[in-house]
Each structure stands twice: as structure tokens, then as C-alpha cells.
Enzyme design. Structure first.
Site, short mmCIF file in Angstrom:
data_model
loop_
_atom_site.label_atom_id
_atom_site.label_comp_id
_atom_site.label_asym_id
_atom_site.label_seq_id
_atom_site.Cartn_x
_atom_site.Cartn_y
_atom_site.Cartn_z
N TYR A 175 0.83 -1.24 0.00
CA TYR A 175 -0.04 -0.04 -0.01
C TYR A 175 0.82 1.34 -0.14
CZ TYR A 175 -3.99 3.24 1.56
OH TYR A 175 -4.68 4.08 1.59
N PHE A 189 -8.44 18.59 -24.07
CA PHE A 189 -8.97 17.36 -24.42
C PHE A 189 -10.01 17.50 -23.64
CE2 PHE A 189 -9.49 12.81 -23.06
CZ PHE A 189 -9.81 12.27 -24.18
N ASP A 190 -11.36 16.62 -24.02
CA ASP A 190 -12.89 16.48 -23.42
C ASP A 190 -12.61 16.40 -21.96
OD1 ASP A 190 -12.24 13.83 -23.75
OD2 ASP A 190 -14.07 13.48 -24.61
N ASP A 245 -0.26 18.65 -21.19
CA ASP A 245 -1.04 17.52 -21.29
C ASP A 245 -0.43 16.47 -22.09
OD1 ASP A 245 -3.14 15.77 -21.20
OD2 ASP A 245 -4.44 17.18 -21.96
N ALA A 254 -0.25 13.21 -23.05
CA ALA A 254 -0.39 11.76 -23.33
C ALA A 254 0.41 11.15 -24.45
CB ALA A 254 -2.03 11.77 -23.45
N LYS A 300 -1.82 5.93 -23.38
CA LYS A 300 -1.33 6.44 -24.62
C LYS A 300 0.10 5.87 -24.81
CE LYS A 300 -5.47 8.45 -24.35
NZ LYS A 300 -5.59 9.83 -23.72
N HIS A 341 -21.63 12.73 -24.89
CA HIS A 341 -21.30 11.70 -26.13
C HIS A 341 -20.95 10.35 -25.48
CE1 HIS A 341 -17.33 13.14 -24.66
NE2 HIS A 341 -16.76 12.13 -25.25
C1 LIG Z 1 -6.74 10.59 -22.99
C2 LIG Z 1 -6.36 11.91 -22.66
C3 LIG Z 1 -6.57 12.20 -21.38
C4 LIG Z 1 -7.24 11.74 -20.39
O1 LIG Z 1 -6.68 10.52 -20.03
P1 LIG Z 1 -7.44 9.14 -19.80
O2 LIG Z 1 -6.67 8.11 -19.33
O3 LIG Z 1 -8.35 8.75 -20.59
O4 LIG Z 1 -8.40 9.51 -18.44
C5 LIG Z 1 -6.06 13.73 -21.15
N1 LIG Z 1 -5.63 14.36 -22.22
C6 LIG Z 1 -5.39 14.07 -23.38
C7 LIG Z 1 -4.65 14.62 -24.47
C8 LIG Z 1 -5.77 12.87 -23.68
O5 LIG Z 1 -5.48 12.34 -24.97
#
Ligand SMILES: *Cc1c(COP(=O)(O)O)cnc(C)c1O
Length: 459
Positions: A72, A125-126, A216, A218, A259, A451
């Protein structure tokens, strides 16, 4: 243009997939409320919904999982992942999260010091947009105009519009800007990369106004690869070196490890040097995600992520990955299908405003193309347009997205070029009957991230 790279791996475990019939698909899509998010994956032949957590792990990752330490607190696997992340980024502090949105939920509220603040991004991103709004701030997109013009090629369509950024900061006052979010690659604009030159200019502006930069990232490895391929003066550099230079421009790095972490679940919070931000995250993460040395990840997943992060920077892997995207894009261009060009890192983005111009934005033209593609071929794609965009929080009007895209997202190390031929054939079949496509209206509309769970009715 050169040929498409052959895969730098062989396949030693397979997952059966099957093709169902057109009649079955008609029924299934109807039951799903004309929203492929509600389909079962076993009813899909080739699933291009997302590249998030859908990739194939390597034997080295599976091997590493056996060494997972499930303590943990203070697990060995945490320290292994921490070493890897700090080595790649050059940052000081690391905290895991269960996935990217978990990292957003923990870190973003730190920057919202008062009411009425805004984040400015090349494109949110959404889930990032959702967490900005949940933290009580506004999300403003500020993408370069080249990014909005799908027909004219440009090597860095993910770039910030830095002039507009300066104008926005001047207009709102720097005290009202919570942070600048650099999304690399720019997912929503077509997996399009951001150049180092552009990022450095953004950094200069951020420093001038003393605004923090949040990366951000990913798909930071794909972005680094495009910088090497497309930006002058970087073709001989080591990718890790390019990535380091990108990270040096940020104060905080958030990443969905699903990703470019090459794992099925995981997220990363990395802080350059701010002790106050680290304290905030370390405190917030406990009730939201878990104790700071696991943050929602199991020890075995942290092991797989440590290996995956290194594999994702391998150039042969990245060449094959981006070539798969380019291959599918070229097939569609040959057939006259309008797409965002050049293709980016993780997906082919079909321009459905041009594909089905007779369907207005608030009847969701890209959703119509996505649904027809499933019926024709059993391929699941996803809408990235006004359906995803949602409504204005004040006026409740449908927002008009700058794009109406169908995203054909390619999972990492999972499908072959032949699978992509099948996808191209399906898109071509839809294109041949594009004039008969119909728009949609809501049968059920949830208040946020609509969506994912909305149900639609054909008009
Ligand atoms: C996928 C993604 C996120 C969110 O990540 P999750 O692992 O799906 O929660 C944030 N920003 C970007 C650019 C992404 O492609």
C-alpha cells in the site's frame, strides 16, 4: 514519400475477433441508441474508438508485471516508476494516478485561486475541459489557424496561436489566467504535433505574465518523433533529448499512461519543482485516487508502465506506428475522402463537414458517418465534433465545434496493415452513399460528457 515501415515485432498471442452480419449490426446499433459507445466490443470487428488503453503490451512488460510489489505504501514498483518518469522528464516530484483524468482531477484545482479564472490551451481534451469546468474555471481553446484548415498541409497543425494567446491574456488580465495547457500532440485537432519553436514562444509569453505551463502530454513521444521528422535542426537528435527539451518548458506534466505509456491503465502527475503544488497533489490524491505511492495503480501496472514509457520512445516502434496512420490516411486520400492532412500521431481524422455538408452541425454529421461505417463494415470509430463539444454552460445552446471529425484511432501494436485495408474499404463504401446520410437528434441527453451515454434518433 517513402514506403510504410514493416512492424518491428512479431505476434505471439492472438485475440480472436469476428465479423457479424449487416442485419445483426442494424439491430445492435438501434439498441445502442445510435451511439457506438453503447455497443459491446465483441460485436465489433475492428475497434478504432480509441488508442487509450487498447494497445498491446510487450513480453518485457508482461515479464515486469511479475515483479509488481503490491505494498500500500512505499512499494518497490512505485520507486521504479518514479525513477523512470523523473529520468525522462528531468522533473523533481512524481505521483501516480489511475489514469489521465485522475491526474487532472487532483492537480488542476490547485491553479484556480478565485472565481472567473480561465485556462488557455492549444486545445483542451474533453476530460481536461470537464475538469477545468468542475474546478470552477473556463476552458479557452487557442489553436493556430492552420490547424483548422484540414485541406492545406502544415507540419505542426497542433501549434498554439501565440498572438491570440497574448491578446487573450491582455484582455482578461494575467491574474485571471489559471494556467496554460499545452496538449502534445493536439489530440482533438487530429493528433497534430506542436513544434519546439512554437512551445518556446508560448513559454516566453507564459514567463512574461508569470503564468504556469501544464503539459498535457499523453502522446509526448509521438510529438517528439514528429519534431525529429518535421522540424528543422532536429533530425539527428535523440528522441529522449527532444522530449527533455519539451518538458523543460513546463511546470507540471500530466499524462494518461494509456497512450504513450503503452499500458492498459495508468496516469502520471510530474511536478518540475513547485513544492506547494506537490503538497497539494499529495494531499488531494489520498481521498480521490489513493495513497501517493500508488494513486490508483497496482504495483504490477506501475512495473508495466515503467517499461512501456521507455519502449514508447523507440524510434522503430514510432516509425511503424505513425506509418500505420499515414497508410490509412493515404488510402482514403486516394479515394477522394476529405481528411485532416498530413496525418498525425494516433488516428486518421475524416473531415465530415466536407464529407456530409448537407447535415448541419447540430444534427452531428460525423456521428452519422461513424454509424454508417459500423453498419457497412463492423468498424467502430468515434465522433470528435459538435456532439462531443456539448452545450454552452451559460446559454445552454449547442456549441459549434471548429471541426466535425470522424476519428479512426489506431491502437498501438494491435492491428495489421491488412486490417486497415478493411477499414479503408468501409469508409469508401460510406463515401459512395454520402448523399443519403441523415442527421440525428437526442432521445436522451446527459448534462456532462454527453457523447458517452447519450441516445440518438435519426432525423
Ligand atoms: C486520453 C487523454 C486524457 C485523459 O486521459 P484518460 O487516461 O483517458 O483519463 C487527457 N488528455 C489527453 C490529451 C488525452 O489524450
Amino acid at each position: 514519400m517513402k514506403d510504410y515501415a514493416s512492424a518491428p515485432y512479431r505476434i505471439k498471442m492472438v485475440e480472436p475477433i469476428r465479423q457479424n452480419t449487416r442485419a445483426e449490426r442494424e439491430k445492435l446499433l438501434e439498441e445502442a441508441g445510435h451511439n457506438p459507445f453503447a455497443l459491446r466490443s465483441e460485436d465489433i470487428y475492428i475497434d478504432l474508438l480509441t488508442d487509450s488503453g487498447t494497445g498491446t503490451m510487450s513480453q518485457n512488460q508482461w515479464g515486469a508485471m511479475m515483479q509488481g510489489d503490491e505494498a500500500y505504501a512505499g512499494s518497490r514498483s512505485f520507486f521504479r516508476l518514479e525513477r523512470t518518469v523523473l529520468d525522462i522528464t528531468g522533473y523533481k516530484y512524481f505521483i501516480p494516478a489511475h489514469q489521465g483524468r485522475g491526474a487532472e482531477q487532483v492537480a488542476l484545482p490547485y491553479f484556480v485561486k478565485k472565481k472567473g479564472m480561465a485556462f488557455i490551451s492549444n486545445m483542451h481534451f474533453d476530460t481536461t475541459r470537464a475538469h477545468v469546468e468542475l474546478a470552477g474555471a473556463r476552458a479557452i481553446d487557442c489553436i493556430t489557424p492552420e490547424g483548422l484548415d484540414t485541406e492545406t498541409p502544415h507540419p505542426f497543425k497542433g501549434n498554439f496561436d501565440n498572438e491570440k494567446l497574448t491578446r487573450l491574456i491582455e484582455e482578461k488580465g494575467e491574474d485571471n489566467i489559471a494556467g496554460i495547457i499545452l496538449t502534445v500532440t493536439n489530440n482533438s485537432a487530429g493528433g497534430q504535433p506542436v513544434s519546439l519553436e512554437n512551445m518556446k514562444e508560448t513559454k516566453r509569453i507564459a514567463d512574461h505574465y508569470r503564468i504556469p505551463i501544464i503539459i498535457d502530454g499523453a502522446r509526448y513521444a509521438e510529438n517528439a518523433f514528429f519534431i525529429k521528422q518535421r522540424e528543422k535542426g532536429h533530425s539527428k537528435r535523440d528522441l529522449k533529448d527532444i522530449a527533455r527539451e519539451m518538458f523543460a518548458l513546463g511546470d507540471l506534466f500530466l499524462m494518461s499512461a494509456k497512450k504513450d505509456g503503452l499500458v492498459n491503465m495508468g496516469g502520471i502527475i510530474t511536478i518540475k519543482e513547485s513544492e506547494a503544488l506537490f503538497e497539494h497533489c499529495r494531499t488531494s490524491i489520498v481521498p480521490l485516487e489513493g495513497f501517493p505511492t500508488y494513486g490508483g495503480m497496482s504495483g504490477r501496472d506501475m512495473e508495466a508502465t515503467a517499461v512501456g514509457l521507455s519502449e514508447a520512445l523507440d524510434e522503430e516502434y514510432l516509425e511503424h506506428r505513425t506509418d500505420q496512420v499515414r497508410y490509412l490516411g493515404d488510402k482514403l486520400i486516394e479515394a477522394g475522402v476529405p481528411i485532416q492532412t498530413p496525418t498525425g500521431g494516433h488516428a486518421v481524422f475524416v473531415d465530415c463537414a466536407a464529407f456530409a455538408p448537407h447535415i448541419p452541425y447540430d444534427a452531428f454529421p460525423a456521428q452519422s458517418v461513424v454509424n454508417q461505417l459500423y453498419l457497412e463494415s463492423g468498424v467502430r470509430a468515434v465522433e470528435i465534433g459538435s456532439f462531443l463539444m456539448g452545450r454552452d454552460p451559460d446559454t445552454k445552446e449547442n456549441l459549434k465545434s471548429p471541426f466535425e471529425f470522424m476519428r479512426l484511432t489506431i491502437p498501438r501494436r494491435t492491428y495489421t496493415y491488412r486490417h486497415l485495408d478493411h477499414v479503408a474499404e468501409g469508409v469508401k463504401a460510406v463515401y459512395a452513399k454520402r448523399d443519403t446520410l441523415k442527421g440525428y437528434t437526442f432521445a436522451y441527453e446527459p448534462p456532462v460528457l454527453r457523447h458517452f451515454t447519450a441516445r440518438l434518433e435519426p432525423l
